[in-house]
Motif scaffolding. Structure first.
Motif, PDB file in Angstrom:
ATOM      1  N   GLU A 137       0.834  -1.206   0.000  1.00 20.28           N
ATOM      2  CA  GLU A 137       0.000   0.000   0.000  1.00 20.28           C
ATOM      3  C   GLU A 137       0.870   1.258   0.000  1.00 20.28           C
ATOM      4  OE1 GLU A 137      -2.480  -0.692   3.418  1.00 20.28           O
ATOM      5  OE2 GLU A 137      -4.080  -1.554   2.204  1.00 20.28           O
ATOM      6  N   GLU A 172       0.967   4.013  -2.955  1.00 20.24           N
ATOM      7  CA  GLU A 172       0.765   5.439  -2.690  1.00 20.24           C
ATOM      8  C   GLU A 172       1.912   6.268  -3.261  1.00 20.24           C
ATOM      9  OE1 GLU A 172       0.299   8.252   1.216  1.00 20.24           O
ATOM     10  OE2 GLU A 172      -0.671   6.281   1.260  1.00 20.24           O
ATOM     11  N   ASP A 176       1.707   9.092  -6.187  1.00 25.56           N
ATOM     12  CA  ASP A 176       2.289  10.434  -6.052  1.00 25.56           C
ATOM     13  C   ASP A 176       3.215  10.749  -7.226  1.00 25.56           C
ATOM     14  OD1 ASP A 176       0.943  10.792  -3.660  1.00 25.56           O
ATOM     15  OD2 ASP A 176       2.693  10.335  -2.394  1.00 25.56           O
TER      16      ASP A 176
END
Length: 94
Positions: free
Chosen positions: A64, A68, A72
Motif C-alpha cells: 500500500e 501510494e 504520487d
C-alpha cells in the motif's frame, strides 16, 4: 468345597471386572492423549496462521505504501507533462 468354589467364582468375577475397568481406563487415557496431541497440532497450526497473517499484513502495508508512492509519482509526472505541453504550445504560438 462349595464355599470355596463360590469364593473362586467371586474372585474370578472381581478380577474380570477389574480387567475390564483397567481396559476402559487405558482406552480413556489413550483417547485423552490423542485429543491432547490433536489440540497441540491445532494450536501449532493457529500459531503458524498467526505468523502468516502478521507477515501478510506487513507485506500489504508495504504494498500500500508503494502504491501510494507510485500514485504520487504519477501525479507529479502528469503535472510535469502538462507543464511541458503548455510550454511547447507557448513556444509554438510565438
Amino acid at each position: 468345597m462349595n464355599i470355596q468354589n463360590s469364593g473362586d467364582t467371586t474372585l474370578r468375577e472381581a478380577l474380570g471386572r477389574l480387567g475390564k475397568a483397567i481396559e476402559t481406563l487405558e482406552a480413556s487415557v489413550d483417547a485423552r492423549l490423542e485429543k491432547e496431541h490433536d489440540y497441540a497440532e491445532a494450536e501449532a497450526e493457529v500459531q503458524r496462521m498467526g505468523a502468516d497473517r502478521a507477515r501478510l499484513a506487513q507485506e500489504l502495508d508495504k504494498s500500500e505504501a508503494r502504491a501510494e508512492r507510485l500514485a504520487d509519482v504519477n501525479r507529479e509526472v502528469s503535472r510535469r507533462l502538462v507543464t511541458a505541453m503548455e510550454t511547447i504550445r507557448a513556444v509554438l504560438d510565438r
